[in-house]
Design a protein around this motif. Structure first.
Motif: not given
Length: 277
Positions: A179, A181-182, A215, A251
């Motif tokens: 992830d 986006d974190r 990702s 992540t």
């Protein structure tokens, strides 16, 4: 007394101070080189660089070493050193500076012990150069060292040809996602590099391991009764790798799942392309 504190009439002291600083930088350079070679630096003749001297001068002085480390990371990339080797070299510097030696006086570099700002500066410098060098026709992702999605699709074409001959499909895909986006910036690059290292350690028998998205990674593997345990080991190893840095840890945990290959190559190619978006 430093150079800035020298009294107006003390002409010799700044020169003496500069000489002492230069001697200290040379001594640090020698200890660093010794520790790096002992840790496995591949080509001793390639280790000395102007950027090494700049880092040493910054470390023994009062300057922020970040810019010098960024330049060193770039120089290492231009010289063909991998990110892993570059970071072990950095760890050797940190161990020498911190005096991390055992009872026999042997320095043992530990990448996990290197402060995040040093790792960040060096990895960014390395990554910036590799990004500039990246070519669209490359079969490897220059940052992670994993195969590209295009290469995986080429391997899938071969796998489907093999399946037509054998009358059965012996392969499947293991997909692994983080992830991103974190986190942001350099941490995304480091997270995917750590994931790549974990994938190569777990799947070390010639399987095709590819980066198919910013990702997402995929592994083309033969069906095996041990696959469930292998996937579990990958989850654990990835968690350990990501926990090294608080900027990277968010992540995870990695999402890992198994995809059976569809009936046709065209469907498999679409699966790879669509998953990576």
């Amino acid at each position: 007394m430093g150079v800035r504190e020298a009294a107006a009439g003390e002409v010799g002291e700044p020169t003496t101070t500069r000489r002492a600083g230069a001697d200290e930088a040379r001594a640090l350079r020698w200890r660093w080189r010794t520790a790096s070679l002992a840790a496995g630096w591949s080509y001793p003749a390639d280790w000395p660089l102007d950027e090494v001297d700049q880092v040493c001068a910054a470390v023994v002085g009062t300057a922020d070493p970040g810019p010098a480390l960024h330049r060193l990371g770039g120089a290492r990339a231009e010289g063909g050193a991998s990110l892993a080797e570059t970071l072990v070299d950095l760890a050797a510097l940190h161990a020498v500076v911190e005096g991390s030696a055992d009872s026999a006086g042997i320095v043992s570099p530990n990448v996990d012990a290197v402060p995040s700002p040093m790792l960040r500066a060096t990895a960014l410098g390395w990554g910036d150069v590799l990004s500039r060098q990246a070519a669209s026709t490359s079969v490897d992702n220059p940052l992670t060292g994993l195969a590209t999605g295009a290469y995986l699709r080429a391997r899938l074409r071969e796998v489907y040809a093999e399946a037509r001959t054998a009358g059965r499909q012996d392969y499947l895909l293991v997909l692994v996602a983080l992830d991103l986006d974190r986190t942001s910036g350099w941490s995304r690059v480091v997270a995917m590099t750590l994931l790549a290292d974990a994938l190569r350690e777990v799947f070390d028998a010639g399987q095709t391991i590819a980066s198919i998205g910013p990702s997402l990674a995929a592994v083309l593997v033969k069906k095996d009764e041990r696959l469930h345990r292998t996937v579990g080991n990958l989850r654990l190893l990835t968690a350990d790798r990501l926990a090294v840095d608080p900027h990277v840890a968010p992540t995870g945990p990695a999402e890992v799942w198994v995809e059976e290959l569809p009936a046709t190559y065209e469907q498999a190619a679409e699966l790879v392309t669509g998953s990576g978006r």
